[in-house]
Design a protein around this motif. Structure first.
Motif, PDB file in Angstrom:
ATOM      1  N   LEU A  63      26.250 -19.708  68.059  1.00  0.00           N
ATOM      2  CA  LEU A  63      26.326 -19.170  69.419  1.00  0.00           C
ATOM      3  C   LEU A  63      27.757 -18.841  69.820  1.00  0.00           C
ATOM      4  N   VAL A  64      28.663 -19.745  69.538  1.00  0.00           N
ATOM      5  CA  VAL A  64      30.060 -19.521  69.924  1.00  0.00           C
ATOM      6  C   VAL A  64      30.657 -18.364  69.136  1.00  0.00           C
ATOM      7  N   ILE A  67      29.521 -15.387  71.081  1.00  0.00           N
ATOM      8  CA  ILE A  67      30.091 -15.354  72.428  1.00  0.00           C
ATOM      9  C   ILE A  67      31.561 -14.952  72.412  1.00  0.00           C
ATOM     10  N   LYS A  68      32.301 -15.400  71.416  1.00  0.00           N
ATOM     11  CA  LYS A  68      33.744 -15.108  71.418  1.00  0.00           C
ATOM     12  C   LYS A  68      34.033 -13.627  71.200  1.00  0.00           C
ATOM     13  N   GLN A  69      33.057 -12.877  70.692  1.00  0.00           N
ATOM     14  CA  GLN A  69      33.275 -11.457  70.429  1.00  0.00           C
ATOM     15  C   GLN A  69      33.225 -10.606  71.702  1.00  0.00           C
ATOM     16  N   PRO A  71      32.765 -10.944  76.039  1.00  0.00           N
ATOM     17  CA  PRO A  71      32.529 -11.711  77.263  1.00  0.00           C
ATOM     18  C   PRO A  71      31.240 -11.321  77.980  1.00  0.00           C
ATOM     19  N   SER A  74      28.516 -13.283  76.617  1.00  0.00           N
ATOM     20  CA  SER A  74      28.606 -14.699  76.990  1.00  0.00           C
ATOM     21  C   SER A  74      28.031 -14.936  78.381  1.00  0.00           C
ATOM     22  N   LEU A  77      24.222 -14.705  78.039  1.00  0.00           N
ATOM     23  CA  LEU A  77      23.706 -15.891  77.354  1.00  0.00           C
ATOM     24  C   LEU A  77      23.787 -17.117  78.247  1.00  0.00           C
ATOM     25  N   PHE A  78      24.866 -17.218  78.994  1.00  0.00           N
ATOM     26  CA  PHE A  78      24.998 -18.328  79.925  1.00  0.00           C
ATOM     27  C   PHE A  78      23.886 -18.295  80.972  1.00  0.00           C
ATOM     28  N   VAL A 107      31.616 -25.842  68.442  1.00  0.00           N
ATOM     29  CA  VAL A 107      32.493 -24.944  69.195  1.00  0.00           C
ATOM     30  C   VAL A 107      33.732 -24.587  68.377  1.00  0.00           C
TER      31      VAL A 107
END
Length: 166
Positions: A63-64, A67-69, A71, A74, A77-78, A107
């Motif tokens: 997941l991380v 997400i880091k790719q 925002p 993210s 997903l949040f 993470v």
């Protein structure tokens, strides 16, 4: 539909990055799986909980990495994950520690900090073995015993004249 201004190559990690991530996160999760099994040999559901920690670590890492790719992903997903409520209470401090360790490993791996993750896994494993091995997971059972057994009915009553622990 939505233009994020990113190409697919920028949005998602490459196959090589995913394989590197999976290799490191699964090795670290496997170490923590074995450590939990070692420090919790008397727990009846230790295998089930250790397996859950393994899968949780890998899932968080994946997941991380996504997400880091971007925002925008993210936030979406949040929002999707915020409707999920975890209602399983963790009453044993040892289990809470291992959930936090699994989250941290996931993470760190997802962020690409493989050296930090590997070193952290080794240090946390050694600390867990040194500090948590032999701790009982169940609450201690308190049994009251009278000096001569007189006046005891099998409960925690004190015999007459035995107040204030004297």
């Amino acid at each position: 539909m939505f233009d994020l201004g990113l190409t697919a190559a920028q949005l998602f990690p490459s196959l090589r990055e995913i394989l590197n991530l999976l290799l490191v996160v699964m090795l670290c999760a496997g170490v923590m799986f074995l450590v939990y099994r070692y420090v919790s040999p008397d727990e009846p559901d230790a295998l089930e909980f250790a397996s859950t920690i393994f899968v949780m670590t890998v899932t968080i890492g994946l997941l991380v990495s996504i997400i880091k790719q971007a925002p925008a992903i993210s936030f979406g997903l949040f929002g999707a994950m915020s409707i999920v409520r975890f209602r399983t209470p963790l009453k044993q401090p040892k289990r809470i520690i291992f959930v936090l360790i699994a989250s941290t490993i996931g993470v760190c791996c997802g962020a690409g900090a493989f050296a930090t993750t590997s070193l952290g896994t080794i240090v946390l494993s050694l600390l867990s073995i040194a500090l948590l091995r032999g701790q009982s997971s169940s609450a201690p059972k308190i049994k009251a015993a009278a000096a001569n057994g007189a006046g005891m009915t099998g409960t925690n009553e004190r015999p007459p004249g035995r107040r204030w622990g004297l």
